[in-house]
Design a protein around this motif. Structure first.
Motif, PDB file in Angstrom:
ATOM      1  N   ARG A 174     -13.555 -11.516   6.745  1.00 35.88           N
ATOM      2  CA  ARG A 174     -13.235 -11.121   5.372  1.00 35.88           C
ATOM      3  C   ARG A 174     -11.753 -11.371   5.070  1.00 35.88           C
ATOM      4  N   LEU A 209       0.843  -1.207   0.000  1.00 36.19           N
ATOM      5  CA  LEU A 209       0.000   0.000   0.000  1.00 36.19           C
ATOM      6  C   LEU A 209       0.872   1.250   0.000  1.00 36.19           C
ATOM      7  N   MET A 255      -5.926  -8.886   5.527  1.00 35.68           N
ATOM      8  CA  MET A 255      -5.587  -7.801   6.440  1.00 35.68           C
ATOM      9  C   MET A 255      -6.815  -7.348   7.217  1.00 35.68           C
ATOM     10  N   ALA A 297     -12.772  -1.465   8.438  1.00 38.51           N
ATOM     11  CA  ALA A 297     -12.839  -1.056   7.026  1.00 38.51           C
ATOM     12  C   ALA A 297     -13.785  -1.906   6.200  1.00 38.51           C
ATOM     13  N   LEU A 298     -14.925  -2.276   6.787  1.00 38.90           N
ATOM     14  CA  LEU A 298     -15.944  -2.991   6.014  1.00 38.90           C
ATOM     15  C   LEU A 298     -16.575  -2.014   5.024  1.00 38.90           C
ATOM     16  N   PHE A 299     -16.959  -2.531   3.849  1.00 41.83           N
ATOM     17  CA  PHE A 299     -17.590  -1.651   2.866  1.00 41.83           C
ATOM     18  C   PHE A 299     -19.018  -1.352   3.316  1.00 41.83           C
ATOM     19  N   ASP A 300     -19.281  -0.062   3.569  1.00 48.71           N
ATOM     20  CA  ASP A 300     -20.596   0.368   4.093  1.00 48.71           C
ATOM     21  C   ASP A 300     -21.756  -0.035   3.210  1.00 48.71           C
ATOM     22  N   SER A 301     -21.505  -0.003   1.890  1.00 51.41           N
ATOM     23  CA  SER A 301     -22.626  -0.183   0.970  1.00 51.41           C
ATOM     24  C   SER A 301     -22.968  -1.661   0.757  1.00 51.41           C
ATOM     25  N   GLU A 337     -14.868 -11.932  -6.573  1.00 52.75           N
ATOM     26  CA  GLU A 337     -14.027 -11.275  -7.572  1.00 52.75           C
ATOM     27  C   GLU A 337     -12.969 -12.211  -8.157  1.00 52.75           C
ATOM     28  N   PHE A 368      -8.147  -4.315   9.302  1.00 51.96           N
ATOM     29  CA  PHE A 368      -7.856  -2.905   9.550  1.00 51.96           C
ATOM     30  C   PHE A 368      -8.325  -2.499  10.941  1.00 51.96           C
ATOM     31  N   ASP A 372      -3.943  -4.869  12.117  1.00 55.36           N
ATOM     32  CA  ASP A 372      -3.615  -3.495  12.478  1.00 55.36           C
ATOM     33  C   ASP A 372      -4.375  -3.139  13.756  1.00 55.36           C
ATOM     34  N   PHE A 390     -16.396 -10.950  -0.671  1.00 56.13           N
ATOM     35  CA  PHE A 390     -15.934 -10.052  -1.738  1.00 56.13           C
ATOM     36  C   PHE A 390     -14.855 -10.677  -2.623  1.00 56.13           C
ATOM     37  N   ALA A 391     -13.767 -11.144  -1.972  1.00 59.39           N
ATOM     38  CA  ALA A 391     -12.649 -11.686  -2.745  1.00 59.39           C
ATOM     39  C   ALA A 391     -13.058 -12.980  -3.455  1.00 59.39           C
TER      40      ALA A 391
END
Lengths: 262, 258
Positions: free
Chosen positions: B155, B55, B87, B93-97, B110, B89, B167, B106-107
């Protein structure tokens, strides 16, 4: 800090930001043509940016068309050209007011939302999380917004043009006592296809500006909630100013008619 | 590099503007080990692990993961390398939407061609592993802080990564929840057999989960070793920072004797 060094710092800042924005734009274009395409996300954003902006765009166009008819009637009456009100409303709306007003409204309504949403995602590390999941945020978040803004702005301008002309006709016929048939005849008599297309083309460029500026501001947000607020404000201010500047440039270069010549 | 080395940080330098954060950090992490990086706020712990997963790019020095230099990889290779990682966070850092289920899957969606039903099965399985049940259709905003961290963890492990980066996993949680997260980290390491890198300033947590502790001080590692070795350090800043850890160890020893 002395005047010169503060000026220098500002120039360096501006040059850096411009460079970064250009790389960002290049990145968007690179990802647009790389599969897999996220069609569904584009449609969602088209709804967000376009469909939900219809009411406010329509209300603005209606009132602008009406006021324009009223004002030009007052002016034209002084030299007996009242019949030209419809013509002026139609040309002003299609060439200028439709695209620019729509651009600025969408920048304020949808552009600010884009910047705020992306900015929040940035400061809560959701954008970093996308990277860690091997998903490029430009492709996942930015490209759909950019495409949606570029596609939907012209669509909204078609709405604005039509509603604006109707608003003008409403005032012209209803309040100013114009003959409806003559008013509509005058509206379209001098209207050229180029008037409409030039407005639509400009609005597409405005859509791209909103997409790039607002996404860029959100994507590079720093500094928590305060940073999100600042990024949101900047996104609206910068995209509105750019729309106004680019509007002049495009009108002068592409769609101007030589003075006196026509 | 020895065969069992999975991450190597070599002479890493990173500055943000005029502020030098890492000034020649060196660290070697072995496969399967639980490495805990400690250090005060702003000591560059987050910056360190962000270099591991690409990153951030080093100003100078190298980070080598599984034989590949992270900073020198092109986009495609970097994305491939990142699939070895999971990772968690600090704020999850979950996606709000997206729903929790979509977040965890998710992964899988994708990067695999698994049919939907199989993906959903894996998602439920991972959520079970972190002790979350029937949350697949909730949005992140509907979860408490501790539940979000667990979902973030689910996740992170969805693709069964070789390396998990944590983290500050316990920051901002109550002591009971901290302990549960610590237990979870340990049990996941056992179940998946992953190498874990945890950054924290919570000495209770460090003491509990670490095979090796490394302390960042002024941009370099001031002490690296087994917890007992680091706690016995004579460097004043390390002694001060690890005091609680040392007390904990001693108390545990007394308990064991009795």
């Amino acid at each position: 800090m002395s005047l010169i060094s503060s000026l220098g710092a500002q120039i360096i800042w501006a040059a850096t930001a411009t460079g970064k924005a250009m790389i960002f734009t290049w990145d968007i274009f690179r990802w647009i043509f790389r599969p897999p395409f996220r069609i569904r996300a584009v449609f969602e954003q088209m709804q967000e940016i376009g469909y939900y902006s219809v009411p406010v765009v329509a209300i603005t166009a209606l009132s602008t068309g009406g006021v324009l008819a009223l004002q030009s009637f007052i002016g034209f009456k002084r030299f007996g050209a009242e019949t030209m009100v419809g013509t002026v409303v139609a040309i002003s709306m299609t060439r200028e007011l439709g695209p620019v007003l729509t651009g600025i409204i969408v920048a304020g309504r949808a552009g600010s939302a884009m910047a705020a949403e992306l900015g929040t995602m940035k400061v809560t590390e959701q954008i970093d999380a996308l990277y860690t999941l091997s998903a490029d945020p430009v492709k996942y978040l930015i490209v759909p917004r950019f495409l949606a803004a570029t596609i939907m702005l012209p669509v909204l301008v078609i709405v604005a043009d039509s509603v604006g002309i109707l608003g003008g006709a409403g005032i012209g016929v209803g309040t100013l006592g114009a003959n409806p048939i003559i008013y509509m005849q005058k509206t379209f008599e001098f209207l050229k296809l180029n008037d409409i297309f030039s407005g639509l083309f400009k609005s597409m460029v405005f859509g791209a500006i909103i997409g790039v500026v607002c996404c860029y501001q959100g994507f590079y947000t720093e500094g928590g909630a305060e940073g999100v607020g600042k990024a949101t404000t900047r996104s609206v201010v910068i995209s509105s100013i750019l729309i106004l500047i680019v509007d002049y440039v495009l009108t002068a270069i592409l769609f101007g008619e030589a003075p006196g010549g026509g | 590099m020895a065969d069992d080395t999975i991450i190597q940080v070599i002479d890493l330098y990173k500055a943000f503007g005029a502020k030098a954060v890492l000034t020649g950090a060196n660290l070697t992490i072995t496969r399967g080990e639980s490495m805990v990086v400690i250090g005060g706020s702003g000591s560059g712990k987050s910056v360190l692990i962000k270099h591991m997963i690409g990153l951030l790019k080093p100003d100078a020095g190298r980070v080598i993961v599984d034989g590949k230099e992270v900073g020198a990889l092109n986009e495609t290779d970097l994305n491939d390398l990142r699939r070895k990682f999971g990772m968690l966070f600090q704020g999850a850092a979950l996606f709000d939407s997206l729903t929790i289920g979509e977040n965890v899957g998710f992964a899988l969606k994708e990067h695999t061609s698994l049919p939907r039903r199989d993906r959903e099965k894996i998602v439920t399985e991972k959520l079970d592993m972190v002790g979350l049940y029937n949350v697949e259709n909730l949005k992140p905003a509907e979860l408490s802080g501790g539940m979000k961290k667990r979902a973030g963890l689910a996740r992170a492990i969805a693709m069964e990564p070789e390396i998990i980066l944590y983290d500050e996993p316990t920051t901002g949680l109550d002591p009971v929840m901290c302990d549960q997260i610590n237990e979870l980290i340990i049990s996941l390491q056992k179940k998946i057999g992953a190498t874990t890198v945890t950054i924290t300033h919570d000495m209770v947590s460090a003491n509990k989960i670490a095979d090796t502790i490394a302390m960042l001080l002024d941009g370099k590692f001031a002490a690296v070793g087994k917890p007992d070795e680091v706690f016995a350090s004579k460097i004043p800043e390390v002694m001060e920072f690890c005091y609680i850890g040392k007390v904990l160890r001693e108390t545990e020893a007394i308990y064991k004797r009795n």
